[in-house]
Design a protein around this motif. Structure first.
Motif, PDB file in Angstrom:
ATOM      1  N   ASN A 112       0.848  -1.195   0.000  1.00 23.80           N
ATOM      2  CA  ASN A 112       0.000   0.000   0.000  1.00 23.80           C
ATOM      3  C   ASN A 112       0.884   1.246   0.000  1.00 23.80           C
ATOM      4  OD1 ASN A 112      -1.807   2.057   0.435  1.00 23.80           O
ATOM      5  ND2 ASN A 112      -2.836   1.101   2.166  1.00 23.80           N
ATOM      6  N   PRO A 113       0.882   2.037  -1.070  1.00 19.92           N
ATOM      7  CA  PRO A 113       1.776   3.202  -1.128  1.00 19.92           C
ATOM      8  C   PRO A 113       1.478   4.241  -0.056  1.00 19.92           C
ATOM      9  CG  PRO A 113       0.191   3.251  -2.937  1.00 19.92           C
ATOM     10  CD  PRO A 113       0.047   1.908  -2.291  1.00 19.92           C
ATOM     11  N   ASP A 114       0.231   4.308   0.417  1.00 21.60           N
ATOM     12  CA  ASP A 114      -0.092   5.256   1.481  1.00 21.60           C
ATOM     13  C   ASP A 114       0.657   4.929   2.764  1.00 21.60           C
ATOM     14  OD1 ASP A 114      -1.838   6.634  -0.172  1.00 21.60           O
ATOM     15  OD2 ASP A 114      -3.554   5.406   0.402  1.00 21.60           O
ATOM     16  N   ALA A 115       0.974   3.637   2.953  1.00 18.26           N
ATOM     17  CA  ALA A 115       1.680   3.233   4.171  1.00 18.26           C
ATOM     18  C   ALA A 115       3.074   3.850   4.231  1.00 18.26           C
ATOM     19  CB  ALA A 115       1.759   1.712   4.256  1.00 18.26           C
ATOM     20  N   ASP A 116       3.670   4.140   3.047  1.00 18.47           N
ATOM     21  CA  ASP A 116       5.005   4.750   3.040  1.00 18.47           C
ATOM     22  C   ASP A 116       5.002   6.079   3.778  1.00 18.47           C
ATOM     23  OD1 ASP A 116       5.768   2.610   1.482  1.00 18.47           O
ATOM     24  OD2 ASP A 116       5.598   3.698  -0.407  1.00 18.47           O
ATOM     25  N   MET A 117       4.009   6.890   3.499  1.00 19.31           N
ATOM     26  CA  MET A 117       3.933   8.207   4.124  1.00 19.31           C
ATOM     27  C   MET A 117       3.768   8.087   5.631  1.00 19.31           C
ATOM     28  SD  MET A 117       1.056  11.145   3.532  1.00 19.31           S
ATOM     29  CE  MET A 117      -0.236  10.019   4.071  1.00 19.31           C
ATOM     30  N   PHE A 118       2.873   7.192   6.068  1.00 21.31           N
ATOM     31  CA  PHE A 118       2.646   7.034   7.509  1.00 21.31           C
ATOM     32  C   PHE A 118       3.881   6.467   8.206  1.00 21.31           C
ATOM     33  CE2 PHE A 118      -1.840   6.784   5.933  1.00 21.31           C
ATOM     34  CZ  PHE A 118      -2.259   7.960   6.527  1.00 21.31           C
ATOM     35  N   TRP A 119       4.587   5.565   7.520  1.00 27.15           N
ATOM     36  CA  TRP A 119       5.802   5.007   8.124  1.00 27.15           C
ATOM     37  C   TRP A 119       6.848   6.101   8.330  1.00 27.15           C
ATOM     38  CZ3 TRP A 119       7.822   1.585  11.011  1.00 27.15           C
ATOM     39  CH2 TRP A 119       9.212   1.366  11.020  1.00 27.15           C
ATOM     40  N   ARG A 120       7.009   6.978   7.345  1.00 25.87           N
ATOM     41  CA  ARG A 120       7.978   8.070   7.509  1.00 25.87           C
ATOM     42  C   ARG A 120       7.605   8.975   8.680  1.00 25.87           C
ATOM     43  NH1 ARG A 120       7.274   8.466   1.895  1.00 25.87           N
ATOM     44  NH2 ARG A 120       6.137  10.424   2.167  1.00 25.87           N
ATOM     45  N   MET A 121       6.301   9.218   8.846  1.00 28.18           N
ATOM     46  CA  MET A 121       5.860  10.095   9.937  1.00 28.18           C
ATOM     47  C   MET A 121       6.045   9.436  11.299  1.00 28.18           C
ATOM     48  SD  MET A 121       2.446  11.691   8.115  1.00 28.18           S
ATOM     49  CE  MET A 121       2.164  12.984   9.336  1.00 28.18           C
ATOM     50  N   VAL A 122       5.964   8.096  11.332  1.00 23.69           N
ATOM     51  CA  VAL A 122       6.253   7.384  12.580  1.00 23.69           C
ATOM     52  C   VAL A 122       7.744   7.438  12.873  1.00 23.69           C
ATOM     53  CG1 VAL A 122       6.329   5.093  13.636  1.00 23.69           C
ATOM     54  CG2 VAL A 122       4.239   5.870  12.520  1.00 23.69           C
ATOM     55  N   GLU A 123       8.564   7.214  11.834  1.00 22.25           N
ATOM     56  CA  GLU A 123      10.016   7.242  12.015  1.00 22.25           C
ATOM     57  C   GLU A 123      10.492   8.588  12.550  1.00 22.25           C
ATOM     58  OE1 GLU A 123      12.640   4.481   9.210  1.00 22.25           O
ATOM     59  OE2 GLU A 123      11.442   5.897   8.060  1.00 22.25           O
ATOM     60  N   GLU A 124       9.926   9.665  12.023  1.00 22.87           N
ATOM     61  CA  GLU A 124      10.373  10.993  12.432  1.00 22.87           C
ATOM     62  C   GLU A 124       9.701  11.468  13.711  1.00 22.87           C
ATOM     63  OE1 GLU A 124       9.271  13.174   9.004  1.00 22.87           O
ATOM     64  OE2 GLU A 124       7.215  13.532   9.658  1.00 22.87           O
ATOM     65  N   GLY A 125       8.742  10.694  14.225  1.00 25.43           N
ATOM     66  CA  GLY A 125       8.096  11.060  15.477  1.00 25.43           C
ATOM     67  C   GLY A 125       6.897  11.960  15.327  1.00 25.43           C
ATOM     68  N   THR A 126       6.443  12.207  14.089  1.00 22.91           N
ATOM     69  CA  THR A 126       5.270  13.063  13.884  1.00 22.91           C
ATOM     70  C   THR A 126       3.992  12.381  14.356  1.00 22.91           C
ATOM     71  OG1 THR A 126       6.338  14.074  11.974  1.00 22.91           O
ATOM     72  CG2 THR A 126       3.960  14.370  12.174  1.00 22.91           C
ATOM     73  N   LEU A 127       3.869  11.084  14.085  1.00 24.56           N
ATOM     74  CA  LEU A 127       2.712  10.313  14.546  1.00 24.56           C
ATOM     75  C   LEU A 127       3.131   9.426  15.701  1.00 24.56           C
ATOM     76  CD1 LEU A 127       0.971   9.199  11.205  1.00 24.56           C
ATOM     77  CD2 LEU A 127       0.213  10.943  12.820  1.00 24.56           C
ATOM     78  N   THR A 128       2.472   9.594  16.841  1.00 25.87           N
ATOM     79  CA  THR A 128       2.803   8.809  18.032  1.00 25.87           C
ATOM     80  C   THR A 128       1.580   8.226  18.719  1.00 25.87           C
ATOM     81  OG1 THR A 128       2.689  10.781  19.442  1.00 25.87           O
ATOM     82  CG2 THR A 128       4.844  10.238  18.473  1.00 25.87           C
ATOM     83  N   GLU A 129       0.379   8.678  18.336  1.00 22.10           N
ATOM     84  CA  GLU A 129      -0.820   8.289  19.058  1.00 22.10           C
ATOM     85  C   GLU A 129      -1.452   7.028  18.464  1.00 22.10           C
ATOM     86  OE1 GLU A 129      -1.651   9.933  21.665  1.00 22.10           O
ATOM     87  OE2 GLU A 129      -0.723  11.895  21.473  1.00 22.10           O
ATOM     88  N   ILE A 130      -2.006   6.198  19.331  1.00 17.65           N
ATOM     89  CA  ILE A 130      -2.672   4.960  18.934  1.00 17.65           C
ATOM     90  C   ILE A 130      -4.094   4.964  19.488  1.00 17.65           C
ATOM     91  CG2 ILE A 130      -2.707   2.443  19.178  1.00 17.65           C
ATOM     92  CD1 ILE A 130      -0.545   3.387  17.362  1.00 17.65           C
ATOM     93  N   SER A 131      -5.032   4.507  18.669  1.00 20.17           N
ATOM     94  CA  SER A 131      -6.429   4.394  19.098  1.00 20.17           C
ATOM     95  C   SER A 131      -6.889   2.959  18.905  1.00 20.17           C
ATOM     96  CB  SER A 131      -7.329   5.332  18.280  1.00 20.17           C
ATOM     97  OG  SER A 131      -8.693   5.082  18.560  1.00 20.17           O
ATOM     98  N   VAL A 132      -7.568   2.443  19.920  1.00 22.76           N
ATOM     99  CA  VAL A 132      -8.127   1.095  19.855  1.00 22.76           C
ATOM    100  C   VAL A 132      -9.444   1.145  19.090  1.00 22.76           C
ATOM    101  CG1 VAL A 132      -9.020  -0.855  21.171  1.00 22.76           C
ATOM    102  CG2 VAL A 132      -7.093   0.453  22.050  1.00 22.76           C
ATOM    103  N   GLY A 133      -9.642   0.195  18.199  1.00 28.41           N
ATOM    104  CA  GLY A 133     -10.930   0.020  17.544  1.00 28.41           C
ATOM    105  C   GLY A 133     -11.544  -1.277  18.035  1.00 28.41           C
ATOM    106  N   GLY A 134     -12.755  -1.204  18.504  1.00 34.42           N
ATOM    107  CA  GLY A 134     -13.392  -2.410  19.022  1.00 34.42           C
ATOM    108  C   GLY A 134     -14.822  -2.133  19.410  1.00 34.42           C
ATOM    109  N   SER A 135     -15.328  -2.948  20.290  1.00 33.75           N
ATOM    110  CA  SER A 135     -16.703  -2.760  20.744  1.00 33.75           C
ATOM    111  C   SER A 135     -16.776  -2.992  22.250  1.00 33.75           C
ATOM    112  CB  SER A 135     -17.650  -3.726  20.018  1.00 33.75           C
ATOM    113  OG  SER A 135     -17.234  -5.057  20.190  1.00 33.75           O
ATOM    114  N   LYS A 136     -17.485  -2.103  22.914  1.00 39.94           N
ATOM    115  CA  LYS A 136     -17.695  -2.226  24.352  1.00 39.94           C
ATOM    116  C   LYS A 136     -18.973  -3.019  24.595  1.00 39.94           C
ATOM    117  CE  LYS A 136     -15.751   2.411  24.866  1.00 39.94           C
ATOM    118  NZ  LYS A 136     -16.026   3.799  25.270  1.00 39.94           N
TER     119      LYS A 136
END
Length: 648
Positions: A112-136
């Protein structure tokens, strides 16, 4: 009085932002990073229904978390929302629940070419937040004196994890920046608005004032999200410019920064186009001295594309009438070689070649045109009998149509006398309603198929689609004839089944095929009358039987003498009187007769040439997805030209 927190409404929110990427865990070679998915850290949330803040805790015991879907869990961006939400950007491995924490490893997609952009942002520390997807599934609400309520989620199911740009707690995260500080200013406004709301409630303000304050809070929260989203957008564009300096001019950079609809992904695609334009292409030539040499360019480009298309059709094993004179020059070319000819790329990087092929319309359109030609042939060659006796028409759209043909003008014309009164014929308003529907499947030709030169697999799928489309149409017609499947319980405008005693077209007791039973059927059809009671004298034209009755039906219709007679000289009254249609969709015993008139009508969407079509559904830099669509409908227009016998 303020509303109380509702445990049921609190369960409706399935996305809960909790933790972050763990620092120092980035594995650049494998594009893998450790993530802390969720913890039991309390998170302050706001409930719009009650207008109250509360603290929520996800309990992390073995009895609290359902990890049934952990083995197939995906990594997404913002839980699949927005333009990057169509495909996952990675997968989760080693999902582990231990020490009251849920952890995993996120592996970013190579395809997925979009994953390249997100991976770079993780490497550089721009993206750090994680959200759980599920059901309560269950929770426990505890009201606390002097503090906001505590909501403990006691049972919840984990489905996925998503990268997000805004965390639930502004104090959480890694390496807080000026961008996040700007978000805090908005949060201070939110806190002030919340205090004002509490004061209104304590003062016993009317409900309208409370609702207005709630709306102010909602507007402020939206402003926070919008501001942070814009800051992230600008940061992503600036990071990409810094990583690849000199590719885009200053004016282009300013245009991307000023246009809030433009993202770093848009910029990445523009950079790719810019790089593609810099390749030097020699015009397409076919000279007398080099008749077999083709060099990519615009001159005679369409001529070359036709020759390639014809060659691909032949590779599918189909005949091509009036094939291009140069078709043989491309019949041995691999898919990658064809992609190279179409794009003009002179390098040797296969991934780059595929990206270029998919970044322009020529190559996907070429494959789509080939698919449509293969599909049309496959549809035509697949067996089916419905179109031998039904009426067909092209339909402009998918709207429900009303057909008044069952109550067309009937009876006889009036005698006109000189100066006599002329009366208008009146028709009934009862009518049949029907519409066409879309039936289809999707397929994707990806980088692996191109690298492996697996056009055969692509063509085989298309051939199967063509056959499936014909079987679909054929099956639907005979389902309607037999009142089965989606047509079980089908009623005509008079609220009766197609074959009904009131319609005088049905022998429910059932008799075997014979001269006598055919005589009964023909007589009933000839005795049919229109609404005014005028005899129609309809003659049956088709005898429709199951394979089990094929031999007997052919004997009855083709024999020169009548079957079963002691006197062999008795002529067969049904010899060649009707055409026998043998259909495997029919049950073994029942048999039918149909006339050459409007009985069952089938409809196709205009512009499809009454065939299924292949259309490009989506495209990214790793491949193109096509959708095979067949737009088709059927309904019973008139029962008078039909007869059914349950048989024996």
């Amino acid at each position: 009085m303020p509303k109380k927190l509702s445990p049921e409404k609190l369960l409706e929110n399935s996305d809960f932002v909790r933790a972050q990427i763990e620092p120092g865990s980035v594995n650049a070679d494998e594009r893998r990073v450790a993530i802390l998915i969720s913890t039991e850290t309390p998170v302050r949330r706001y409930d719009y229904w009650s207008g109250q803040y509360y603290e929520e805790v996800l309990l992390h015991g073995d009895e609290n978390v359902d990890l049934t879907r952990a083995a197939t869990a995906k990594l997404r961006w913002m839980h699949g929302s927005g333009k990057y939400g169509e495909l996952p950007i990675g997968k989760l491995e080693n999902v582990t629940l231990a020490n009251r924490q849920l952890r995993a490893e996120a592996v970013f997609s190579q395809a997925n070419p979009d994953a390249d952009m997100f991976w770079r942002m993780v490497e550089e520390g721009t993206l750090t937040e994680i959200s759980v997807g599920g059901s309560k599934m269950d929770n426990r609400v505890t009201e606390r004196d002097g503090s906001i309520a505590l909501v403990e989620v006691t049972r919840w199911a984990f489905h996925e994890a998503s990268l997000v740009d805004i965390g639930a707690d502004p104090s959480a995260g890694i390496g807080r920046s000026e961008n996040q500080t700007k978000g805090e200013i908005v949060n201070e406004k939110l806190e002030a608005l919340q205090r004002q709301l509490e004061e209104l409630k304590n003062q016993g303000a009317d409900q309208s004032a409370i609702e207005r304050k709630n709306q102010e809070i909602q507007v402020a929260m939206t402003a926070l999200a919008d501001e942070n989203k814009e800051l992230k957008r600008v940061a992503g564009i600036r990071e990409l410019i810094a990583a690849k300096p000199g590719v885009m001019g200053d004016d282009d950079v300013k245009r991307f920064l000023d246009d809030k609809a433009k993202t770093a992904d848009d910029l990445a695609r523009a950079m790719l186009d810019k790089a593609t334009e810099s390749q030097t292409n020699v015009p397409f030539q076919r000279g007398e001295d080099t008749p077999n040499v083709y060099v990519i360019g615009q001159q005679n480009h369409s001529d070359m594309m036709r020759a390639i298309g014809d060659s691909l059709i032949m590779r599918a094993g189909l005949n091509v009438t009036d094939a291009h004179k140069d078709v043989d020059q491309f019949r041995g070319a691999s898919m990658l070689e064809i992609a190279r000819m179409v794009t003009g790329y002179s390098g040797y990087d296969k991934n780059e070649l595929i990206k270029r092929a998919m970044s322009t319309s020529d190559f996907p359109t070429l494959l789509g045109n080939v698919a449509n030609r293969v599909l049309s042939v496959a549809y035509e060659e697949e067996a089916g009998t419905f179109d031998m006796w039904t009426i067909a028409e092209d339909v402009a759209d998918f709207k429900t149509r009303t057909e008044a043909s069952r109550d067309r003008l009937g009876g006889r014309l009036r005698k006109l006398t000189e100066g006599g009164e002329k009366k208008n014929k009146e028709t009934s308003e009862s009518a049949e309603s029907w519409r066409i529907y879309s039936y289809g499947e999707s397929l994707k030709i990806n980088r692996e198929m191109l690298i492996n030169d697996d056009l055969g697999a692509f063509n085989n799928i298309i051939l199967d689609f063509g056959a499936m489309a014909k079987r679909t149409a054929n099956g639907l017609v005979y389902d309607l004839l037999q009142s089965k499947g989606e047509y079980a319980g089908y009623k005509m405008a008079d609220n009766k089944a197609i074959f009904d005693a009131a319609h005088a077209n049905y022998t429910s007791t059932g008799t075997a095929l014979s001269t006598d039973s055919l005589t009964v059927a023909r007589t009933l059809m000839r005795r049919q009358k229109d609404k005014s009671g005028t005899a129609l004298s309809i003659a049956p034209k088709f005898l429709i039987v199951a394979p089990e009755q094929e031999t007997l039906a052919l004997q009855l219709i083709t024999s020169e003498t009548q079957l079963g007679q002691a006197n062999a000289g008795v002529k067969n009254p049904f010899r060649n009187a009707v055409d026998v249609i043998v259909e495997s969709e029919l049950a073994a015993t029942a048999w039918y007769m149909a006339a050459v008139r409007r009985t069952l009508k089938v409809g196709y969407l205009q512009g499809t040439n009454r065939r299924p079509i292949v259309a490009e559904k989506s495209r990214d830099l790793s491949g193109v997805e096509y959708e095979c669509v067949f737009d088709f409908g059927v309904f019973a227009e008139d029962f008078r030209g039909l007869y059914k016998n349950n048989g024996q």
